[in-house]
Write a protein that holds these residues in place. Structure first.
Motif, PDB file in Angstrom:
ATOM      1  N   SER A  12      -1.966  21.103  50.815  1.00 51.46           N
ATOM      2  CA  SER A  12      -2.725  20.113  51.572  1.00 51.46           C
ATOM      3  C   SER A  12      -3.404  20.742  52.784  1.00 51.46           C
ATOM      4  O   SER A  12      -4.373  20.198  53.308  1.00 51.46           O
ATOM      5  CB  SER A  12      -1.803  18.981  52.030  1.00 51.46           C
ATOM      6  OG  SER A  12      -1.295  18.267  50.931  1.00 51.46           O
TER       7      SER A  12
ATOM      8  N   ARG B 190     -11.132  17.883  47.772  1.00 54.97           N
ATOM      9  CA  ARG B 190     -10.043  17.040  48.296  1.00 54.97           C
ATOM     10  C   ARG B 190      -9.650  17.479  49.692  1.00 54.97           C
ATOM     11  O   ARG B 190      -9.494  16.650  50.606  1.00 54.97           O
ATOM     12  CB  ARG B 190      -8.839  17.131  47.346  1.00 54.97           C
ATOM     13  CG  ARG B 190      -7.553  16.577  47.935  1.00 54.97           C
ATOM     14  CD  ARG B 190      -6.381  16.750  46.988  1.00 54.97           C
ATOM     15  NE  ARG B 190      -6.196  18.112  46.558  1.00 54.97           N
ATOM     16  CZ  ARG B 190      -5.642  19.057  47.294  1.00 54.97           C
ATOM     17  NH1 ARG B 190      -5.228  18.787  48.531  1.00 54.97           N
ATOM     18  NH2 ARG B 190      -5.480  20.277  46.815  1.00 54.97           N
TER      19      ARG B 190
ATOM     20  N   HIS C 141     -10.115  15.433  53.355  1.00 55.43           N
ATOM     21  CA  HIS C 141      -8.918  15.165  54.165  1.00 55.43           C
ATOM     22  C   HIS C 141      -9.083  15.704  55.586  1.00 55.43           C
ATOM     23  O   HIS C 141      -8.800  15.009  56.569  1.00 55.43           O
ATOM     24  CB  HIS C 141      -7.711  15.808  53.474  1.00 55.43           C
ATOM     25  CG  HIS C 141      -6.431  15.655  54.226  1.00 55.43           C
ATOM     26  ND1 HIS C 141      -6.004  14.456  54.750  1.00 55.43           N
ATOM     27  CD2 HIS C 141      -5.465  16.556  54.547  1.00 55.43           C
ATOM     28  CE1 HIS C 141      -4.858  14.620  55.364  1.00 55.43           C
ATOM     29  NE2 HIS C 141      -4.506  15.881  55.254  1.00 55.43           N
TER      30      HIS C 141
ATOM     31  N   ARG D 215     -10.357   6.404  51.050  1.00 53.95           N
ATOM     32  CA  ARG D 215      -9.515   6.524  49.850  1.00 53.95           C
ATOM     33  C   ARG D 215      -8.967   7.945  49.713  1.00 53.95           C
ATOM     34  O   ARG D 215      -7.774   8.136  49.433  1.00 53.95           O
ATOM     35  CB  ARG D 215     -10.315   6.143  48.613  1.00 53.95           C
ATOM     36  CG  ARG D 215      -9.571   6.344  47.298  1.00 53.95           C
ATOM     37  CD  ARG D 215     -10.299   5.664  46.157  1.00 53.95           C
ATOM     38  NE  ARG D 215     -11.655   6.172  46.002  1.00 53.95           N
ATOM     39  CZ  ARG D 215     -11.933   7.274  45.303  1.00 53.95           C
ATOM     40  NH1 ARG D 215     -10.955   7.974  44.749  1.00 53.95           N
ATOM     41  NH2 ARG D 215     -13.182   7.680  45.168  1.00 53.95           N
ATOM     42  N   TYR D 216      -9.817   8.939  49.919  1.00 53.14           N
ATOM     43  CA  TYR D 216      -9.358  10.325  49.800  1.00 53.14           C
ATOM     44  C   TYR D 216      -8.364  10.684  50.902  1.00 53.14           C
ATOM     45  O   TYR D 216      -7.418  11.437  50.685  1.00 53.14           O
ATOM     46  CB  TYR D 216     -10.546  11.286  49.837  1.00 53.14           C
ATOM     47  CG  TYR D 216     -11.158  11.500  48.472  1.00 53.14           C
ATOM     48  CD1 TYR D 216     -10.585  12.370  47.550  1.00 53.14           C
ATOM     49  CD2 TYR D 216     -12.303  10.812  48.094  1.00 53.14           C
ATOM     50  CE1 TYR D 216     -11.139  12.552  46.301  1.00 53.14           C
ATOM     51  CE2 TYR D 216     -12.865  10.987  46.842  1.00 53.14           C
ATOM     52  CZ  TYR D 216     -12.279  11.864  45.947  1.00 53.14           C
ATOM     53  OH  TYR D 216     -12.817  12.039  44.708  1.00 53.14           O
TER      54      TYR D 216
ATOM     55  N   LYS E  27      -6.250   8.565  52.330  1.00 56.40           N
ATOM     56  CA  LYS E  27      -4.982   7.927  51.991  1.00 56.40           C
ATOM     57  C   LYS E  27      -4.289   8.676  50.850  1.00 56.40           C
ATOM     58  O   LYS E  27      -3.072   8.888  50.891  1.00 56.40           O
ATOM     59  CB  LYS E  27      -5.212   6.475  51.584  1.00 56.40           C
ATOM     60  CG  LYS E  27      -3.916   5.709  51.314  1.00 56.40           C
ATOM     61  CD  LYS E  27      -4.192   4.259  50.957  1.00 56.40           C
ATOM     62  CE  LYS E  27      -2.894   3.475  50.825  1.00 56.40           C
ATOM     63  NZ  LYS E  27      -1.979   4.071  49.827  1.00 56.40           N
ATOM     64  N   ASP E  28      -5.062   9.111  49.847  1.00 51.07           N
ATOM     65  CA  ASP E  28      -4.462   9.856  48.736  1.00 51.07           C
ATOM     66  C   ASP E  28      -3.829  11.152  49.228  1.00 51.07           C
ATOM     67  O   ASP E  28      -2.715  11.515  48.816  1.00 51.07           O
ATOM     68  CB  ASP E  28      -5.534  10.176  47.683  1.00 51.07           C
ATOM     69  CG  ASP E  28      -5.976   8.940  46.918  1.00 51.07           C
ATOM     70  OD1 ASP E  28      -5.267   7.914  47.006  1.00 51.07           O
ATOM     71  OD2 ASP E  28      -7.017   8.982  46.247  1.00 51.07           O
ATOM     72  N   ALA E  29      -4.537  11.855  50.111  1.00 47.60           N
ATOM     73  CA  ALA E  29      -4.018  13.120  50.639  1.00 47.60           C
ATOM     74  C   ALA E  29      -2.763  12.888  51.474  1.00 47.60           C
ATOM     75  O   ALA E  29      -1.791  13.643  51.385  1.00 47.60           O
ATOM     76  CB  ALA E  29      -5.090  13.823  51.475  1.00 47.60           C
TER      77      ALA E  29
ATOM     78  N   ASP F 133      -0.676  10.374  51.205  1.00 46.19           N
ATOM     79  CA  ASP F 133       0.417   9.959  50.316  1.00 46.19           C
ATOM     80  C   ASP F 133       1.033  11.161  49.616  1.00 46.19           C
ATOM     81  O   ASP F 133       2.267  11.252  49.485  1.00 46.19           O
ATOM     82  CB  ASP F 133      -0.091   8.954  49.275  1.00 46.19           C
ATOM     83  CG  ASP F 133      -0.417   7.604  49.885  1.00 46.19           C
ATOM     84  OD1 ASP F 133       0.008   7.367  51.030  1.00 46.19           O
ATOM     85  OD2 ASP F 133      -1.108   6.798  49.226  1.00 46.19           O
ATOM     86  N   ARG F 134       0.186  12.091  49.145  1.00 48.85           N
ATOM     87  CA  ARG F 134       0.710  13.285  48.484  1.00 48.85           C
ATOM     88  C   ARG F 134       1.518  14.144  49.443  1.00 48.85           C
ATOM     89  O   ARG F 134       2.585  14.662  49.088  1.00 48.85           O
ATOM     90  CB  ARG F 134      -0.447  14.107  47.902  1.00 48.85           C
ATOM     91  CG  ARG F 134      -1.044  13.521  46.630  1.00 48.85           C
ATOM     92  CD  ARG F 134      -1.950  14.538  45.950  1.00 48.85           C
ATOM     93  NE  ARG F 134      -3.086  14.884  46.780  1.00 48.85           N
ATOM     94  CZ  ARG F 134      -4.237  14.239  46.770  1.00 48.85           C
ATOM     95  NH1 ARG F 134      -4.417  13.219  45.961  1.00 48.85           N
ATOM     96  NH2 ARG F 134      -5.227  14.620  47.553  1.00 48.85           N
TER      97      ARG F 134
END
Length: 220
Positions: A24, A56, A60, A115-116, A118-120, A122-123
């Motif tokens: 990340s 990604r 982020h 959205r990206y 939040k996805d990052a 969450d991961r």
């Protein structure tokens, strides 16, 4: 910073995207100067289809730095659809359903960025929640008359007891000097715990413990 990629070239950008496949951040588990340095090397957002991991990461880091009005690389031109014959009555669609489906609203840049991000996040949260570290520790007593096995049991079952921290099932007694031995053991801790806290709790046993040393730390 030892990591070097020339993201101004397709080859360097592809290598960087592959490097970020399971990460990340460029270095470590949180945002650092390395992320800022690499972000500054980009003149536009990498193409998602060609460099998915770099894309990604870029989205982020942009969100973390509050960057607005991102510049996206121009997408490849879509293939032209074959022309329809205007005189063929069989091609006439009375209801026009296909055209209506193409008019569905597209995701805005702001929504995509959110959205990206939040996805990052969450991961990263999932990865950090599952992270465990194996810590090696040595405890040195004051003299040769101490029962080290009893001291080890006291430390691991009474003094240092935390949710998520698990002590090794055994310990080793290693020679120090003049007949004095020290306790060598391990414990596994979660991301929210600190080896320094464990060390401080054992050192507080001043009448029984001379010194405590962390000898190793390995992320599992």
């Amino acid at each position: 910073m030892s990591i070097k990629f020339d993201v101004s070239t397709p080859k360097g950008l592809a290598a960087f995207s592959g490097f970020m496949g399971s990460k990340s951040y460029v270095e470590g588990w949180q945002f650092s100067d390395a992320d800022s340095e690499y972000f500054g090397k980009f003149t536009s957002c990498p193409e998602a289809a060609t460099y998915p991991h770099a894309f990604r990461w870029y989205i982020h880091i942009a969100a973390l730095q509050g960057v607005r009005g991102l510049s996206f690389s121009a997408p490849a031109a879509a293939a032209e659809a074959p022309a329809k014959g205007g005189d063929d009555d069989d091609d006439f669609d009375v209801f026009g359903d296909d055209d209506e489906e193409d008019d569905e609203p597209k995701e805005s840049r702001k929504d995509m960025l959110a959205r990206y991000k939040k996805d990052a996040e969450d991961r990263l949260a999932k990865k950090e929640a599952n992270q465990r570290t194996l810590v090696g520790i040595e405890v040195k007593p004051w003299d040769t008359e101490q029962d080290l096995l009893a001291l080890w049991k006291k430390i691991t079952t009474e003094v240092v007891v935390m949710d998520g921290l698990r002590w090794g099932e055994t310990c080793n007694l290693a020679e120090v000097a003049f007949g004095i031995k020290k306790i060598q053991t391990t414990f596994v801790m979660g991301v929210s715990q600190s080896s320094q806290d464990v060390q401080d709790m054992i050192e507080a046993m001043e009448d029984e413990v001379q010194s405590v040393e962390i000898t190793s730390m390995n992320v599992l």
